[in-house]
Design a protein around this motif. Structure first.
Motif, mmCIF file in Angstrom:
data_model
loop_
_atom_site.group_PDB
_atom_site.id
_atom_site.type_symbol
_atom_site.label_atom_id
_atom_site.label_comp_id
_atom_site.label_asym_id
_atom_site.label_seq_id
_atom_site.Cartn_x
_atom_site.Cartn_y
_atom_site.Cartn_z
ATOM 1 N N PHE A 164 -41.943 -93.462 21.748
ATOM 2 C CA PHE A 164 -42.435 -93.621 22.878
ATOM 3 C C PHE A 164 -42.262 -94.207 23.957
ATOM 4 C CE2 PHE A 164 -44.001 -97.908 25.381
ATOM 5 C CZ PHE A 164 -45.398 -97.710 25.726
ATOM 6 N N LEU A 165 -40.574 -94.764 23.908
ATOM 7 C CA LEU A 165 -40.361 -94.878 25.839
ATOM 8 C C LEU A 165 -39.574 -93.248 26.055
ATOM 9 C CD1 LEU A 165 -37.744 -97.535 24.665
ATOM 10 C CD2 LEU A 165 -39.691 -98.003 25.983
ATOM 11 N N TYR B 13 -36.394 -93.510 29.626
ATOM 12 C CA TYR B 13 -34.530 -92.885 28.809
ATOM 13 C C TYR B 13 -33.569 -94.141 29.206
ATOM 14 C CZ TYR B 13 -36.779 -88.908 29.767
ATOM 15 O OH TYR B 13 -37.854 -87.843 30.093
ATOM 16 N N THR B 14 -33.323 -94.764 30.061
ATOM 17 C CA THR B 14 -32.734 -95.850 30.193
ATOM 18 C C THR B 14 -33.064 -96.953 29.687
ATOM 19 O OG1 THR B 14 -31.936 -95.648 32.761
ATOM 20 C CG2 THR B 14 -31.331 -97.202 31.655
ATOM 21 N N ALA C 120 -31.420 -96.254 25.482
ATOM 22 C CA ALA C 120 -29.852 -96.584 25.506
ATOM 23 C C ALA C 120 -30.055 -97.695 25.555
ATOM 24 C CB ALA C 120 -29.547 -95.634 27.087
ATOM 25 N N ALA C 121 -30.736 -98.289 26.335
ATOM 26 C CA ALA C 121 -30.528 -99.645 26.072
ATOM 27 C C ALA C 121 -30.730 -100.558 24.627
ATOM 28 C CB ALA C 121 -31.281 -100.961 26.795
ATOM 29 N N LEU C 122 -32.077 -99.778 24.587
ATOM 30 C CA LEU C 122 -32.968 -100.699 22.968
ATOM 31 C C LEU C 122 -31.428 -99.996 21.507
ATOM 32 C CD1 LEU C 122 -35.022 -101.782 21.383
ATOM 33 C CD2 LEU C 122 -35.668 -98.631 20.865
ATOM 34 N N GLU D 209 -30.181 -89.410 16.411
ATOM 35 C CA GLU D 209 -30.925 -88.205 16.315
ATOM 36 C C GLU D 209 -32.131 -88.034 16.032
ATOM 37 O OE1 GLU D 209 -28.266 -85.130 14.504
ATOM 38 O OE2 GLU D 209 -26.665 -85.527 15.960
ATOM 39 N N LEU D 210 -32.581 -88.861 14.581
ATOM 40 C CA LEU D 210 -33.596 -88.722 14.952
ATOM 41 C C LEU D 210 -35.346 -89.172 15.470
ATOM 42 C CD1 LEU D 210 -33.781 -90.053 10.891
ATOM 43 C CD2 LEU D 210 -34.532 -87.867 12.351
ATOM 44 N N CYS D 211 -34.171 -90.397 16.405
ATOM 45 C CA CYS D 211 -35.550 -91.088 17.175
ATOM 46 C C CYS D 211 -34.954 -90.197 18.856
ATOM 47 C CB CYS D 211 -34.290 -92.629 17.559
ATOM 48 S SG CYS D 211 -34.320 -93.349 15.980
ATOM 49 N N GLY D 212 -34.820 -89.350 19.089
ATOM 50 C CA GLY D 212 -34.595 -88.730 20.243
ATOM 51 C C GLY D 212 -34.143 -88.005 20.818
ATOM 52 N N LEU D 213 -31.946 -88.352 20.140
ATOM 53 C CA LEU D 213 -30.963 -88.089 20.842
ATOM 54 C C LEU D 213 -31.278 -86.888 21.546
ATOM 55 C CD1 LEU D 213 -28.472 -89.426 21.621
ATOM 56 C CD2 LEU D 213 -27.538 -88.202 19.606
#
Length: 523
Positions: free
Chosen positions: A412-413, A419-420, A423-425, A437-441
């Motif tokens: 969703f983010l 994107y920031t 990364a913080a999450l 990588e599964l989360c969209g890295l």
């Protein structure tokens, strides 16, 4: 005395034949008790367990002793056509039958008589088959059920599948020849037979429940396939009464049978999704449900009513029910949301999902068992992806998901270009490189590589803390990705300083220094 049995039998041939004819009239092989009675009597007669004890030619009275579990006396009074036995059973008992069978086999073939007696069942079944009406199909199923299962109040779980399959085989022997009737016949009789069998599925322990569950799931899938085949064909006008009766069978099956409610509801729902799709039929079913005063205790009535409100697109009434939603009802409404989704009713799906949002946090984190949370979150998020939630609703959703919704929240983010925050999450909730990588890295790396530098650093430090060469190698792999991100974001000077500082900080770790040297990390 045994040497005269043949003569005695021939002397009273008319009496014996009349009695045998009376047996054929009084007993029916479709009745389990009668069939068993004849079978046991034939066994006693054929295995020499029946002996003539006395015979009076003057009085025309013959007495027998039957060697049963307890020796029993039977007396035939020829003049009065009266038979007596000292066992407690009234009218026909196996001892009277056995005595007559012994005499009969001296004047005719007992085997032929038994075959004729049992053939009555097939004649009756064929008559029911040829008389094509819902009532005759129901009687056919009932007769086969009574002959095989009626007298077994508790069904052995290890035999349930074979007994049911055998009954079904007997029913399917009478399948109509016309192709357009065959699928409906199989569905109709399968459902009627399953409803009869249901009352025997009473588990006495947990292992029995497992066997019964497997049987129910297997039969539910077969019913589902019959529904698919029946509903895929054009419907004949002549089948209307059968559909009406089938509706009553399915209604009774859900509302008045007991036990395994979720499985009953699964079968019931598929009928109304795939087969009973006329608006008038659905309206009549809803009226029946609302007026029924004798519903089984395990039936979740409100969920069934809500299902019909969705099918009938009565959104105002559905909204009133959704206003009363609470944490205890969440799984019920989850099923209804799936139902709306399967039926491509986006309005109902949107209404249900939005109504569930306020209850989501306490339900996931308090009501729902930990082991089911990830599965629920994934399923609910899949439904939410088909509803256009605004940012405020999405924040409520992902806040409720918590750590169980990391992947959907990450995506969703990314979708929102945040994107920031992405990364913080992941800095807040550390995981592995594979999970990132599964989360969209990869997408974040392409769009905002500098946001990943602190995250890569944290991952590398996590590996260093393990203090083994293998983990040092993994840390170098992470640093190589960090090197590429630094280069892509134009932070060459920062990166070289970072490498120098790291080597200085860990100069005592010779294995690490060797791996860094091999990795050629500097730009």
């Amino acid at each position: 005395m045994n040497t005269n049995i043949s003569d005695i039998a021939k002397s009273y041939e008319d009496f014996i034949r009349n009695q045998m004819a009376q047996i054929s009239l009084d007993l029916h092989t479709t009745n389990t008790e009668d069939d068993e009675l004849v079978r046991r009597a034939a066994f006693l007669a054929r295995h020499n367990y029946v002996k003539i004890s006395t015979y009076s030619e003057e009085r025309n009275v013959i007495s027998f002793v039957v060697q049963d579990a307890t020796p029993t006396s039977v007396t035939l009074h020829i003049n009065t056509s009266n038979l007596t036995c000292d066992c407690p059973k009234e009218h026909w008992c196996r001892h009277k039958l056995a005595a007559l069978f012994v005499l009969y086999q001296y004047i005719d073939s007992l085997s032929t008589w038994l075959e004729g007696f049992r053939a009555k069942k097939m004649v009756q079944m064929n008559f029911l088959k040829d008389e094509r009406s819902p009532e005759s199909w129901l009687r056919l199923v009932q007769n086969i059920y009574k002959a095989n299962l009626y007298n077994q109040p508790v069904l052995n779980p290890y035999l349930v599948e074979s007994i049911f399959s055998d009954m079904q085989r007997q029913v399917f022997q009478h399948t109509p020849f016309e192709h357009e009737w065959q699928n409906l016949y199989k569905l109709f009789t399968h459902m009627a037979l399953l409803s009869h069998t249901w009352k025997h599925l009473t588990p006495t322990n947990e292992s029995y429940r497992t066997y019964y569950n497997q049987f129910i799931e297997h039969e539910a899938e077969k019913v589902k396939e019959h529904i698919r085949l029946t509903s895929s064909k054009s419907r004949l006008f002549a089948t209307d009464p059968f559909y009406d009766t089938l509706q009553k069978i399915v209604n009774y099956f859900l509302l008045h049978q007991t036990g395994y409610f979720e499985q009953r509801l699964y079968i019931y729902t598929f009928f109304w999704e795939s087969m009973f799709n006329e608006k008038s039929r659905r309206q009549s079913e809803l009226a029946l449900i609302e007026n029924d005063r004798h519903i089984a205790d395990d039936v979740k009535l409100e969920s069934i009513k809500s299902m019909f409100l969705i099918m009938l697109k009565k959104y105002d009434e559905l909204e009133h029910k959704l206003a009363e939603i609470n944490e205890a009802d969440m799984l019920v409404w989850m099923d209804l949301a799936r139902f709306a989704d399967r039926n491509e009713d986006n309005q109902a799906l949107s209404m249900i999902v939005r109504a569930m949002l306020p209850c989501l946090n306490p339900f996931i984190n308090t009501w729902l068992s930990t082991r089911y949370r990830s599965a629920f979150v994934n399923a609910f998020n899949k439904l939410c992806s088909k509803v256009h939630l605004n940012d405020q609703e999405a924040e409520v959703l992902f806040s409720a998901f918590g750590m169980y919704g990391m992947q959907p929240y990450s995506l969703f983010l990314i979708e929102r270009g945040r994107y920031t925050e992405w990364a913080a999450l992941h800095h807040r909730f550390p995981s592995s490189l594979a999970y990132l990588e599964l989360c969209g890295l990869k997408t974040v790396f392409e769009k905002k590589p500098d946001a990943l530098l602190p995250l890569y650093h944290a991952l590398a430090m996590s590996e260093l803390n393990q203090k083994s060469r293998q983990h040092y190698k993994q840390a170098v792999r992470v640093w190589k990705k960090m090197k590429t991100a630094a280069k892509k974001s134009g932070k060459t000077e920062f990166w070289n300083h970072y490498v120098d500082q790291t080597r200085q900080q860990y100069k005592r770790l010779r294995a690490l220094q060797e791996e860094i040297e091999k990795g050629n990390l500097k730009l």
